[in-house]
Design a protein around this motif. Structure first.
Motif, PDB file in Angstrom:
ATOM      1  N   ALA A  63       0.652  -1.029   0.314  1.00 25.35           N
ATOM      2  CA  ALA A  63       0.068   0.114  -0.017  1.00 25.35           C
ATOM      3  C   ALA A  63       1.123   0.781  -0.108  1.00 25.35           C
ATOM      4  O   ALA A  63       0.658   2.417  -0.659  1.00 25.35           O
ATOM      5  CB  ALA A  63      -0.842   0.119   1.299  1.00 25.35           C
ATOM      6  N   VAL A  64       1.831   1.581   1.117  1.00 20.64           N
ATOM      7  CA  VAL A  64       2.823   2.437   0.387  1.00 20.64           C
ATOM      8  C   VAL A  64       3.427   2.452  -0.276  1.00 20.64           C
ATOM      9  O   VAL A  64       3.572   3.736  -1.464  1.00 20.64           O
ATOM     10  CB  VAL A  64       3.648   1.977   1.849  1.00 20.64           C
ATOM     11  CG1 VAL A  64       4.782   2.835   1.868  1.00 20.64           C
ATOM     12  CG2 VAL A  64       3.328   1.995   3.072  1.00 20.64           C
ATOM     13  N   LEU A  65       3.688   1.298  -1.441  1.00 21.60           N
ATOM     14  CA  LEU A  65       4.426   1.744  -2.863  1.00 21.60           C
ATOM     15  C   LEU A  65       3.665   1.206  -3.945  1.00 21.60           C
ATOM     16  O   LEU A  65       3.174   3.085  -4.390  1.00 21.60           O
ATOM     17  CB  LEU A  65       4.853   0.567  -3.966  1.00 21.60           C
ATOM     18  CG  LEU A  65       6.116  -0.310  -2.895  1.00 21.60           C
ATOM     19  CD1 LEU A  65       6.561  -1.436  -3.100  1.00 21.60           C
ATOM     20  CD2 LEU A  65       7.400   0.824  -3.155  1.00 21.60           C
ATOM     21  N   VAL A  66       2.274   1.337  -3.426  1.00 18.93           N
ATOM     22  CA  VAL A  66       1.198   1.901  -3.867  1.00 18.93           C
ATOM     23  C   VAL A  66       0.963   3.250  -4.175  1.00 18.93           C
ATOM     24  O   VAL A  66       0.356   4.506  -5.074  1.00 18.93           O
ATOM     25  CB  VAL A  66      -0.744   1.691  -3.916  1.00 18.93           C
ATOM     26  CG1 VAL A  66      -1.574   1.994  -4.810  1.00 18.93           C
ATOM     27  CG2 VAL A  66      -0.658   0.590  -5.000  1.00 18.93           C
ATOM     28  N   ALA A  67       1.443   4.411  -2.806  1.00 21.53           N
ATOM     29  CA  ALA A  67       1.013   5.335  -2.044  1.00 21.53           C
ATOM     30  C   ALA A  67       2.114   6.080  -2.652  1.00 21.53           C
ATOM     31  O   ALA A  67       1.452   7.166  -4.017  1.00 21.53           O
ATOM     32  CB  ALA A  67       0.641   5.802  -0.788  1.00 21.53           C
ATOM     33  N   TRP A  86      12.342   2.670 -11.372  1.00 13.65           N
ATOM     34  CA  TRP A  86      12.804   2.141 -10.454  1.00 13.65           C
ATOM     35  C   TRP A  86      12.381   0.461 -10.603  1.00 13.65           C
ATOM     36  O   TRP A  86      12.472  -0.936 -10.367  1.00 13.65           O
ATOM     37  CB  TRP A  86      12.705   2.710  -8.978  1.00 13.65           C
ATOM     38  CG  TRP A  86      13.819   2.992  -8.790  1.00 13.65           C
ATOM     39  CD1 TRP A  86      13.871   4.836  -9.638  1.00 13.65           C
ATOM     40  CD2 TRP A  86      15.158   3.257  -8.351  1.00 13.65           C
ATOM     41  NE1 TRP A  86      15.596   4.943  -8.789  1.00 13.65           N
ATOM     42  CE2 TRP A  86      16.065   4.202  -7.938  1.00 13.65           C
ATOM     43  CE3 TRP A  86      15.800   2.010  -7.917  1.00 13.65           C
ATOM     44  CZ2 TRP A  86      17.491   4.190  -7.721  1.00 13.65           C
ATOM     45  CZ3 TRP A  86      16.936   1.677  -6.632  1.00 13.65           C
ATOM     46  CH2 TRP A  86      17.079   2.400  -7.258  1.00 13.65           C
ATOM     47  N   MET A  87      10.434   1.146 -10.510  1.00 16.98           N
ATOM     48  CA  MET A  87       9.284  -0.156 -10.309  1.00 16.98           C
ATOM     49  C   MET A  87       9.767  -1.108 -11.862  1.00 16.98           C
ATOM     50  O   MET A  87       8.870  -2.296 -11.575  1.00 16.98           O
ATOM     51  CB  MET A  87       8.256   0.134 -10.022  1.00 16.98           C
ATOM     52  CG  MET A  87       7.924   0.827  -8.624  1.00 16.98           C
ATOM     53  SD  MET A  87       8.511  -0.944  -7.142  1.00 16.98           S
ATOM     54  CE  MET A  87       9.987  -0.618  -7.141  1.00 16.98           C
ATOM     55  N   GLY A  88      10.376  -1.293 -12.854  1.00 16.36           N
ATOM     56  CA  GLY A  88      10.157  -1.513 -14.076  1.00 16.36           C
ATOM     57  C   GLY A  88      11.409  -1.898 -14.298  1.00 16.36           C
ATOM     58  O   GLY A  88      11.798  -3.057 -15.112  1.00 16.36           O
ATOM     59  N   SER A  89      12.724  -2.423 -13.337  1.00 13.89           N
ATOM     60  CA  SER A  89      13.665  -3.004 -13.379  1.00 13.89           C
ATOM     61  C   SER A  89      13.415  -4.423 -13.089  1.00 13.89           C
ATOM     62  O   SER A  89      12.682  -4.586 -11.952  1.00 13.89           O
ATOM     63  CB  SER A  89      14.980  -2.132 -12.093  1.00 13.89           C
ATOM     64  OG  SER A  89      14.836  -1.911 -10.907  1.00 13.89           O
ATOM     65  N   PRO A  90      13.985  -5.566 -12.779  1.00 16.07           N
ATOM     66  CA  PRO A  90      13.999  -6.784 -12.805  1.00 16.07           C
ATOM     67  C   PRO A  90      13.780  -7.412 -10.665  1.00 16.07           C
ATOM     68  O   PRO A  90      12.777  -7.613 -11.063  1.00 16.07           O
ATOM     69  CB  PRO A  90      15.404  -7.445 -12.799  1.00 16.07           C
ATOM     70  CG  PRO A  90      15.971  -6.431 -14.085  1.00 16.07           C
ATOM     71  CD  PRO A  90      15.428  -5.075 -14.049  1.00 16.07           C
ATOM     72  N   LEU A  91      14.668  -5.567 -10.353  1.00 17.52           N
ATOM     73  CA  LEU A  91      14.464  -5.551  -8.944  1.00 17.52           C
ATOM     74  C   LEU A  91      12.834  -5.328  -8.296  1.00 17.52           C
ATOM     75  O   LEU A  91      12.664  -5.793  -7.753  1.00 17.52           O
ATOM     76  CB  LEU A  91      15.329  -5.155  -8.064  1.00 17.52           C
ATOM     77  CG  LEU A  91      15.391  -5.629  -6.394  1.00 17.52           C
ATOM     78  CD1 LEU A  91      15.468  -6.630  -6.470  1.00 17.52           C
ATOM     79  CD2 LEU A  91      16.124  -4.261  -6.219  1.00 17.52           C
ATOM     80  N   GLY A  92      12.561  -4.364  -8.797  1.00 11.72           N
ATOM     81  CA  GLY A  92      11.166  -3.955  -9.033  1.00 11.72           C
ATOM     82  C   GLY A  92      10.233  -4.703  -9.238  1.00 11.72           C
ATOM     83  O   GLY A  92       8.683  -5.066  -8.381  1.00 11.72           O
ATOM     84  N   LEU A  93      10.148  -5.486 -10.946  1.00  9.46           N
ATOM     85  CA  LEU A  93       9.034  -6.794 -11.372  1.00  9.46           C
ATOM     86  C   LEU A  93       9.202  -8.224 -10.342  1.00  9.46           C
ATOM     87  O   LEU A  93       7.954  -8.373  -9.725  1.00  9.46           O
ATOM     88  CB  LEU A  93       9.439  -7.056 -12.372  1.00  9.46           C
ATOM     89  CG  LEU A  93       9.404  -6.199 -13.254  1.00  9.46           C
ATOM     90  CD1 LEU A  93       9.937  -6.207 -14.755  1.00  9.46           C
ATOM     91  CD2 LEU A  93       8.118  -5.230 -13.318  1.00  9.46           C
TER      92      LEU A  93
END
Length: 157
Positions: A63-67, A86-93
């Motif tokens: 929920a924090v990430l969505v915020a 950041w969120m589209g990187s392999p770690l973010g995925l």
């Protein structure tokens, strides 16, 4: 009712215990430790309960990430590009995949609890089956969701 052993029984005297089965409380009383996992045999309903609590905690992080995603969207194209980078990187995925698994397993566990709250599936055999099914279904749904994202090209590495 006293939980103290019989007087004269040295084998059960908590003050002489060397096994760590007893603990002295702040008020001076000697009490046995809670049996927890030392006594109870491990079973799948315990795993289901523990996973339900853990996935609920993981969803709070999600929920924090969505915020943060919504905040990046509100702060403009540069902030949004940074966040999606950041969120589209392999770690973010991997983080998003883990949150998807947490969501699916938590949802399936919630359905299991609704069934139990209705008074169904409470025998040990059916409770074990429901717990196993909720875990397996949650993981399968999450994997199928991400497989669909990759197969349609909406997500790429």
């Amino acid at each position: 009712m006293s939980t103290s052993p019989l007087s004269g029984d040295a084998s059960n005297d908590p003050t002489e215990d060397q096994t760590g089965r007893f603990v002295r409380q702040p008020n001076g009383r000697v009490r046995p430790l809670s049996p927890h996992l030392q006594i109870w045999r491990w079973h799948v309903t315990m795993l289901g309960s523990i996973l339900h609590r853990m996935t609920g905690g993981a969803l709070a992080v999600g929920a924090v990430l969505v915020a943060l995603w919504l905040m990046a969207l509100a702060f403009g194209p540069d902030a949004y590009a940074t966040f999606t980078g950041w969120m589209g990187s392999p770690l973010g995925l991997l983080v998003w995949f883990g949150l998807t698994v947490a969501l699916a397993v938590h949802f399936a566990g919630g359905v299991r609890h609704l069934i139990w709250d209705a008074g169904e599936g409470l025998t040990p055999k059916s409770a074990n089956a429901l717990s196993t099914a909720s875990i397996v279904i949650g993981v399968v749904v999450a994997i199928a969701f991400w497989a669909g994202l990759f197969m349609t090209g909406r997500v790429v590495l």
